[in-house]
Motif scaffolding. Structure first.
Motif, mmCIF file in Angstrom:
data_model
loop_
_atom_site.group_PDB
_atom_site.id
_atom_site.type_symbol
_atom_site.label_atom_id
_atom_site.label_comp_id
_atom_site.label_asym_id
_atom_site.label_seq_id
_atom_site.Cartn_x
_atom_site.Cartn_y
_atom_site.Cartn_z
ATOM 1 N N SER A 260 -8.413 2.700 10.618
ATOM 2 C CA SER A 260 -9.049 2.583 9.308
ATOM 3 C C SER A 260 -8.149 1.901 8.286
ATOM 4 N N TRP A 261 -6.918 1.569 8.685
ATOM 5 C CA TRP A 261 -6.055 0.810 7.780
ATOM 6 C C TRP A 261 -6.637 -0.598 7.597
ATOM 7 N N ASP A 262 -6.475 -1.137 6.399
ATOM 8 C CA ASP A 262 -7.046 -2.442 6.074
ATOM 9 C C ASP A 262 -6.139 -3.543 6.628
ATOM 10 N N THR A 263 -6.507 -4.112 7.757
ATOM 11 C CA THR A 263 -5.664 -5.117 8.399
ATOM 12 C C THR A 263 -5.576 -6.407 7.583
ATOM 13 N N GLY A 264 -6.633 -6.712 6.815
ATOM 14 C CA GLY A 264 -6.577 -7.896 5.971
ATOM 15 C C GLY A 264 -5.494 -7.769 4.909
ATOM 16 N N MET A 265 -5.431 -6.606 4.270
ATOM 17 C CA MET A 265 -4.383 -6.368 3.278
ATOM 18 C C MET A 265 -3.003 -6.429 3.916
ATOM 19 N N ILE A 266 -2.874 -5.836 5.097
ATOM 20 C CA ILE A 266 -1.579 -5.814 5.768
ATOM 21 C C ILE A 266 -1.124 -7.233 6.112
ATOM 22 N N THR A 267 -2.023 -8.036 6.646
ATOM 23 C CA THR A 267 -1.672 -9.420 7.000
ATOM 24 C C THR A 267 -1.237 -10.201 5.770
ATOM 25 N N GLU A 268 -1.997 -10.067 4.687
ATOM 26 C CA GLU A 268 -1.638 -10.759 3.447
ATOM 27 C C GLU A 268 -0.284 -10.285 2.935
ATOM 28 N N ALA A 269 -0.062 -8.974 2.982
ATOM 29 C CA ALA A 269 1.182 -8.409 2.457
ATOM 30 C C ALA A 269 2.396 -8.883 3.255
ATOM 31 N N LEU A 270 2.288 -8.923 4.575
ATOM 32 C CA LEU A 270 3.414 -9.366 5.402
ATOM 33 C C LEU A 270 3.756 -10.823 5.111
#
Length: 408
Positions: A260-270
């Motif tokens: 349920s973690w937002d992978t889009g946010m994670i990709t952008e953040a990295l």
């Protein structure tokens, strides 16, 4: 929703934007604050009789503007400002200003270089973010009395030195970006982990802080600090849905559903974190280090596969450049995950106890099978500083351990 509830909700969500718009219009923070307060009082009298207006924010903004004009007229000051307020034709902006958002504009305005960094951040958190001295003290790790004194001194200096509430020109923005980043980060931190109250997280507050972080990054895309702050907030926000269960109670990181973690946010953040580190030659500042710690959690496929040794190393770096009690406690938790609960408990002994310290100690004692001690430690964590959801969670842990140990 009744009139009082509607007003409270409007002020909570829109109050600081109304204030920011009014400061730009009248050019005085004190007049704007007084006008917004008077508008709220008038709403309390008017809305129960006539009903909640279709556009509550617009109603409050117009009413506050009229109050401000009256205040300026009675005081006999800034007649040209008064005319501009009536006609809404002369905004106090430098030509072609890069800063278009009223709230962000006021943050930059309050972060005047004539004030020290601590004074700038405290003033904005109190004035624009509407935080109480207790909330500010919690996030800045100082006493409530120190916050009150700092605010008094800051306001006195502004009045004595005649520091204007003027939107800075574009070339002045870089000198204020450090304080602006500190304000945005502090605003998110307070909203993400509430002190007391009925909710674990102020969702509106986290979204607004994230919105402001995006705006600062868009204004200054080549500055490493805004890029790192945005990365850090995105990584933290990406886990928000998994952090709270259906009852609104906290879910420990070890039990969260990572799907349920937002992978889009994670990709952008990295990507943003990598960009920020490249601009500083991989010499990390506190925001970059905090984002790097969050990134380690985001990259791990599961709690058990997290690289805890790397997280301990990153906390060591963070503490070397920005020591803080929360970071010390988080490092102790990481040590416990890397080297076992006994090692974590040994680290705790070197730290100053508070409610979070007692809660962590309870968890580590329970891992050693010392359930009576774990229950006793966690009881010490049940202070007024925790939210109702956190209290319920800790009380359940106490009940579980008490049952396993046969204690009451």
């Amino acid at each position: 929703m009744n009139a009082e509830s509607a007003l409270a909700e409007t002020v909570r969500i829109e109050g600081t934007r109304i204030l920011a718009t009014l400061v730009r219009t009248v050019g005085s923070l004190q007049v704007a604050e007084d006008a917004v307060q008077e508008a709220a009082l008038r709403a309390l009298r008017d809305w129960p009789r006539n009903g909640v207006p279709d556009e509550p924010r617009a109603w409050l903004t117009v009413t506050a503007r009229r109050v401000a004009i009256d205040l300026l007229r009675r005081e006999g000051v800034r007649a040209h400002r008064e005319r501009a307020s009536v006609e809404l034709a002369v905004p106090d902006l430098p030509p072609d200003s890069m800063v278009a958002d009223d709230r962000l504009r006021l943050i930059f305005t309050c972060c005047h270089p004539a004030l020290g960094m601590e004074a700038q951040v405290t003033l904005v958190l109190r004035t624009l973010c509407g935080l109480s001295p207790a909330q500010i003290a919690a996030v800045l790790l100082i006493s409530e009395a120190a916050v009150a004194k700092r605010l008094t001194r800051t306001r006195a200096k502004i009045a004595r030195a005649g520091i204007p509430y003027r939107v800075p020109a574009d070339e002045e923005l870089p000198a204020r970006v450090a304080a602006v980043c500190a304000v945005v980060h502090a605003s998110y931190t307070i909203a993400h982990t509430a002190a007391g109250g009925d909710r674990l997280t102020d969702v509106d507050g986290t979204r607004e802080a994230l919105r402001l972080a995006r705006l600062v990054h868009q204004l200054m895309p080549d500055e490493p600090a805004p890029t790192a702050v945005l990365a850090l907030l995105l990584l933290t926000e990406s886990r928000r849905a998994a952090r709270i269960d259906d009852a609104g109670d906290p879910v420990p990181l070890s039990e969260q559903d990572r799907s349920s973690w937002d992978t889009g946010m994670i990709t952008e953040a990295l990507r943003l974190l990598d960009e920020s580190l490249r601009r500083t030659g991989a010499v990390a500042d506190p925001y970059q280090l905090q984002a790097a710690i969050a990134a380690e959690h985001a990259r791990a496929a599961s709690y058990d596969t997290t690289d805890w040794a790397e997280i301990v190393r990153l906390y060591d770096l963070l503490l070397s450049v920005q020591p803080s009690a929360p970071a010390e406690l988080a490092r102790a938790v990481a040590v416990a995950e890397s080297d076992g609960p006994a090692a974590g408990l040994a680290e705790l002994e070197e730290l100053q106890p508070d409610q979070r310290w007692h809660a962590v100690r309870g968890e580590l004692l329970a891992r050693q099978g010392k359930f009576a001690e774990a229950a006793a430690a966690t009881r010490l964590s049940l202070t007024d500083a925790i939210t109702a959801p956190e209290r319920r969670y800790r009380q359940r842990r106490i009940a579980e351990w008490s049952a396993r140990q046969g204690v009451t």
